[in-house]
Design a protein around this motif. Structure first.
Motif, short mmCIF file in Angstrom:
data_model
loop_
_atom_site.label_atom_id
_atom_site.label_comp_id
_atom_site.label_asym_id
_atom_site.label_seq_id
_atom_site.Cartn_x
_atom_site.Cartn_y
_atom_site.Cartn_z
N TYR A 43 -74.61 64.37 88.30
CA TYR A 43 -75.71 65.29 88.67
C TYR A 43 -76.59 65.04 89.88
O TYR A 43 -77.44 65.51 90.19
CB TYR A 43 -76.49 65.72 87.49
N THR A 88 -88.85 52.72 92.10
CA THR A 88 -87.68 53.64 91.64
C THR A 88 -86.71 53.85 92.95
O THR A 88 -86.92 52.98 93.98
CB THR A 88 -88.16 55.05 90.98
N SER A 134 -88.10 52.16 87.01
CA SER A 134 -87.13 53.08 86.50
C SER A 134 -85.92 52.30 87.08
O SER A 134 -85.74 52.26 88.31
CB SER A 134 -87.20 54.57 87.01
N ASN A 159 -81.34 51.66 86.39
CA ASN A 159 -79.98 52.26 85.47
C ASN A 159 -79.69 50.93 84.63
O ASN A 159 -78.59 50.94 83.97
CB ASN A 159 -78.75 52.80 86.51
N ASN A 179 -83.90 57.09 79.27
CA ASN A 179 -84.12 58.64 79.91
C ASN A 179 -82.45 59.04 79.86
O ASN A 179 -81.71 58.58 80.37
CB ASN A 179 -84.33 58.59 81.22
N GLU A 234 -83.95 67.95 81.11
CA GLU A 234 -82.96 68.87 81.54
C GLU A 234 -82.75 68.71 83.23
O GLU A 234 -83.49 68.12 83.92
CB GLU A 234 -84.13 70.03 81.74
N SER A 267 -81.88 60.99 94.48
CA SER A 267 -82.14 59.58 94.92
C SER A 267 -82.68 59.50 96.55
O SER A 267 -83.03 58.32 96.73
CB SER A 267 -80.70 58.88 94.71
N GLY A 274 -86.29 59.28 92.28
CA GLY A 274 -86.46 59.89 91.07
C GLY A 274 -87.42 59.54 90.10
O GLY A 274 -87.89 58.39 90.40
N1 SAM Z 1 -81.86 54.28 89.56
C1 SAM Z 1 -83.14 54.40 88.60
C2 SAM Z 1 -82.83 55.24 87.42
O1 SAM Z 1 -81.37 55.31 87.02
O2 SAM Z 1 -83.64 55.39 86.47
C3 SAM Z 1 -84.06 55.39 89.24
C4 SAM Z 1 -83.69 56.58 90.23
S1 SAM Z 1 -82.74 57.91 89.16
C5 SAM Z 1 -82.66 59.06 90.62
C6 SAM Z 1 -84.28 58.44 88.37
C7 SAM Z 1 -83.66 59.47 87.28
O3 SAM Z 1 -83.66 60.78 87.89
C8 SAM Z 1 -82.65 59.17 86.26
O4 SAM Z 1 -83.13 59.21 85.09
C9 SAM Z 1 -81.60 60.18 86.51
O5 SAM Z 1 -81.02 60.59 85.46
C10 SAM Z 1 -82.42 61.28 86.91
N2 SAM Z 1 -81.83 62.24 87.74
C11 SAM Z 1 -81.06 62.17 88.96
N3 SAM Z 1 -80.79 63.51 89.51
C12 SAM Z 1 -81.35 64.38 88.44
C13 SAM Z 1 -81.07 65.86 88.28
N4 SAM Z 1 -80.17 66.49 89.35
N5 SAM Z 1 -81.61 66.23 87.20
C14 SAM Z 1 -82.47 65.76 86.34
N6 SAM Z 1 -82.43 64.46 86.50
C15 SAM Z 1 -82.04 63.64 87.46
#
Ligand code: SAM
Length: 325
Positions: free
Chosen positions: A29, A68, A97, A99, A160, A190, A321, A325
């Protein structure tokens, strides 16, 4: 102390700071498979530039900073940046934040640098499904990272989980049990229509999931400090908290307290709108701190009232990203 207030009377006291738009995962996503349109590293703000911008935000009353991305731990020398930011006057809360794929390597250095709170993305506890959602077969590394985070002393650790219909939706009970067992706060999220990947994700409204979990685990309404968007349920003894981040089924823009700075120095005033301020150009054109302060205040004054993910799901082309996020 100065406070940053937008035209809707919301105090802005939280900055989400992206240090890279790159990630070592390809969540279905978020970043499309084969995506190569990452920002040139020359455009990333340097640590000196980041420190300068954060110092200005801190003077304007922004006391809470979250690192992040992309995946922040893929940027070199992140503990050094964390230490520099935490040392700034006015910054009293630094969080991350991640992964967690690289967390076991960095957890103790990050904690020593002054990062105190962790949010870890974890969409599945089933290795093949984890690999399918994230594009990488590395669940054991993520679980090791979580263990290292706990041992290092991070508290709280929040998990998360983006809930995807037909993929991991049936796993939410298992995730609750896992988080109860390990003392993690769980937040269910969501999907948001950011980029085609976000739009094509199998959206599930969390309202029914909330009712189901509330009943199954005997949870009551709760509150978790932090001023974030999640609405919480808690176990009766208060030992477990379950949050719901529901940008689509019940948006929370009226309490929004944040802005985002992307790795290339663009200040995003709202996750779901196009309004921005190009801080990188200002910095590289030699603006002084007073000018920077004035530009940030003027930008905050035009922070949009709310996103329109529901009304205009086709609006946001950039993926999560890219914004941070
Ligand atoms: N890499 C880090 C992480 O995994 O937490 C930080 C950046 S990541 C983009 C931040 C959060 O955005 C993650 O929890 C990811 O699952 C969520 N995320 C990314 N795209 C998304 C979307 N289209 N809708 C909802 N959550 C999203």
């Amino acid at each position: 102390m100065t406070t940053l207030q937008d035209s809707f009377g919301r105090n802005i006291e939280y900055l989400r700071l992206s240090v890279t738009d790159k990630c070592d995962l390809r969540c279905s996503y978020c970043i499309p498979k084969g995506f190569n349109d990452f920002e040139a590293p020359a455009h990333w703000l340097s640590f000196d530039e980041i420190e300068r911008v954060v110092a200005v935000f801190a003077r304007l009353g922004v006391a809470r900073i979250r690192l992040t991305g992309g995946e922040p731990l893929t940027r070199a020398r992140i503990p050094e940046l964390a230490q520099r930011l935490r040392a700034l006057s006015g910054v009293n809360d630094l969080s991350l934040s991640t992964n967690a794929t690289l967390l076991s390597r960095y957890a103790s250095d990050l904690f020593a640098a002054g990062v105190s709170r962790l949010n870890v993305s974890l969409d599945s506890l089933d290795a093949p499904r984890f690999a399918c959602i994230t594009g990488r077969d590395c669940l054991p590394q993520v679980l090791e990272g979580l263990t290292a985070g706990k041992l290092a002393g991070f508290s709280p650790i929040k998990i998360n989980m983006v809930v995807l219909g037909g993929e991991n939706e049936h796993e939410v009970e298992r995730m609750v049990e896992f988080c109860m067992e390990h003392d993690f706060i769980l937040r269910l999220i969501e999907t948001m229509p950011m980029g085609d990947t976000g739009r094509n994700a199998s959206y599930v409204s969390l309202q029914a999931v909330r009712q189901r979990l509330q009943k199954r685990f005997g949870l009551i309404d709760g509150v978790v400090s932090g001023g974030g968007p999640a609405r919480y349920l808690q176990s009766v003894d208060g030992s477990f908290s379950l949050g719901f981040i529901t940008p689509i089924s019940q948006h929370f823009c009226d309490t929004c307290n944040r802005v985002r700075l992307s790795a290339d120095g663009i200040l995003y005033l709202c996750l779901g709108q196009e309004d921005t301020l190009d801080l990188r150009s200002l910095l590289r054109d030699g603006i002084d701190d007073a000018g920077l302060e004035a530009a940030i205040c003027a930008a905050i004054a035009r922070k949009p009232e709310r996103h329109e993910f529901k009304e205009q799901p086709g609006k946001i082309v950039r993926i999560m990203s890219q914004t941070g996020g």
